[in-house]
Design an enzyme around this catalytic site. Sequence first.
Site, mmCIF file in Angstrom:
data_model
loop_
_atom_site.group_PDB
_atom_site.id
_atom_site.type_symbol
_atom_site.label_atom_id
_atom_site.label_comp_id
_atom_site.label_asym_id
_atom_site.label_seq_id
_atom_site.Cartn_x
_atom_site.Cartn_y
_atom_site.Cartn_z
ATOM 1 N N HIS A 78 4.034 1.339 2.268
ATOM 2 C CA HIS A 78 5.220 0.668 1.711
ATOM 3 C C HIS A 78 5.859 1.524 0.611
ATOM 4 O O HIS A 78 7.074 1.678 0.558
ATOM 5 C CB HIS A 78 4.832 -0.677 1.092
ATOM 6 N N MET A 133 -2.455 3.080 7.379
ATOM 7 C CA MET A 133 -2.500 2.017 6.366
ATOM 8 C C MET A 133 -1.816 0.766 6.883
ATOM 9 O O MET A 133 -0.797 0.835 7.561
ATOM 10 C CB MET A 133 -1.821 2.483 5.082
ATOM 11 N N HIS A 155 0.868 -1.186 0.000
ATOM 12 C CA HIS A 155 0.000 0.000 0.000
ATOM 13 C C HIS A 155 0.904 1.235 0.000
ATOM 14 O O HIS A 155 2.137 1.111 -0.053
ATOM 15 C CB HIS A 155 -0.941 -0.034 1.205
HETATM 16 P P1 PAJ Z 1 5.172 -5.025 6.571
HETATM 17 O O1 PAJ Z 1 4.082 -5.037 7.577
HETATM 18 O O2 PAJ Z 1 4.888 -5.451 5.170
HETATM 19 O O3 PAJ Z 1 5.770 -3.571 6.546
HETATM 20 C C1 PAJ Z 1 6.901 -3.280 5.766
HETATM 21 C C2 PAJ Z 1 7.369 -1.868 6.125
HETATM 22 O O4 PAJ Z 1 6.344 -0.938 5.800
HETATM 23 C C3 PAJ Z 1 7.641 -1.724 7.640
HETATM 24 O O5 PAJ Z 1 8.829 -0.959 7.832
HETATM 25 C C4 PAJ Z 1 6.415 -0.983 8.119
HETATM 26 O O6 PAJ Z 1 6.648 -0.206 9.276
HETATM 27 C C5 PAJ Z 1 6.107 -0.104 6.919
HETATM 28 N N1 PAJ Z 1 4.721 0.354 6.946
HETATM 29 C C6 PAJ Z 1 3.600 -0.403 7.063
HETATM 30 N N2 PAJ Z 1 2.490 0.376 7.114
HETATM 31 C C7 PAJ Z 1 2.933 1.653 7.030
HETATM 32 C C8 PAJ Z 1 2.283 2.932 7.033
HETATM 33 N N3 PAJ Z 1 0.962 3.055 7.130
HETATM 34 N N4 PAJ Z 1 3.052 4.045 6.941
HETATM 35 C C9 PAJ Z 1 4.401 3.936 6.850
HETATM 36 N N5 PAJ Z 1 5.078 2.770 6.841
HETATM 37 C C10 PAJ Z 1 4.350 1.641 6.927
HETATM 38 O O7 PAJ Z 1 6.953 -4.812 8.960
HETATM 39 C C11 PAJ Z 1 7.041 -5.821 8.269
HETATM 40 O O8 PAJ Z 1 6.369 -5.966 7.070
HETATM 41 C C12 PAJ Z 1 7.889 -7.021 8.670
HETATM 42 O O9 PAJ Z 1 7.926 -7.127 10.058
HETATM 43 C C13 PAJ Z 1 9.331 -6.966 8.090
HETATM 44 C C14 PAJ Z 1 10.099 -5.738 8.611
HETATM 45 C C15 PAJ Z 1 9.296 -6.962 6.566
HETATM 46 C C16 PAJ Z 1 10.107 -8.231 8.552
HETATM 47 O O10 PAJ Z 1 9.468 -9.386 8.146
#
Ligand code: PAJ
Length: 279
Positions: free
Chosen positions: A37, A184, A34
Amino acid sequence: MKVIKSIPALKSAVRRWKSKNKTIGFVPTMGYLHEGHLSLVRASKKKADVTVVSIFVNPTQFGPKEDFKTYPRDFERDAGLLEKEGIAVLFYPDAEEMYPGGYKTYVEVHDLQDKLCGRSRPGHFRGVSTVVLKLFNIVRPDYAFFGQKDAQQAIILRRMARDLDLDVRVEVMPIVREADGLAMSSRNTYLGPDERKAGLSLSRSLRQAKMRIDAGERRLAVILSAMKEMIAAEPLARIDYIEAVDMDTLEPVKEISEGTLIALAVFIGKTRLIDNMIV
Ligand code: PAJ
């Protein structure tokens, strides 16, 4: 954009970049991408010569009763989104590639991993630290980008990078929200329409806290109990925790001051949502 599934193939791409003195930016994800990311991908593209994104739903960070099997996945859509961003490589290993038979080694960031989300998700941050250290060793990034949305994760990974003398700069980017304030998250797809509305109580309670703090309120009990009240008013919501902690140690603070992290986790039905802000 190249999709690489094998560790040796990725390592040799990395060796080629390093031999040309290119800086590497890295964005680890579990996919179902989203705008949160994508904000990390854009930050990396700005800072580094080449950007690697990984998509790996990491089994070791899910508890036995958690949603590993049902975690949303859509590789084709994700690959399309990343193609448009113009990244160099998408790393997409399978579980056997990352944890082959006989796998035995885990990384733990003591104390920090047991607080906040660690209390209701034992073993979660051990899985996160382990997979991220493995990914760092494979990608050897100069910069790695994480979201403030997962504040505890970012704090733990920054600590790990310092403690283990890793040559990576951990960059933490702001939370990206839906127009109505909901942070998100790939897990937002689990929410039904009523749950989606109830989920707004997290960001609403943080906004209310910010207004009180901006108006001069510093008493922790006043801020936190107003937040609790607002969320408890939602019948679908069940609070896991609401805490004000020190940004580095994650220890509870006695009074709100600049740099205090206010973090919360709330079950909306079966879905656990998190949100936070730094005062
Ligand atoms: P995931 O939940 O896919 O998130 C990947 C990265 O995107 C993380 O650093 C998370 O903090 C960031 N992220 C998610 N939602 C966000 C938002 N609304 N605003 C800003 N950044 C956001 O976090 C993980 O995956 C896993 O734990 C991982 C680090 C990949 C290890 O498996």
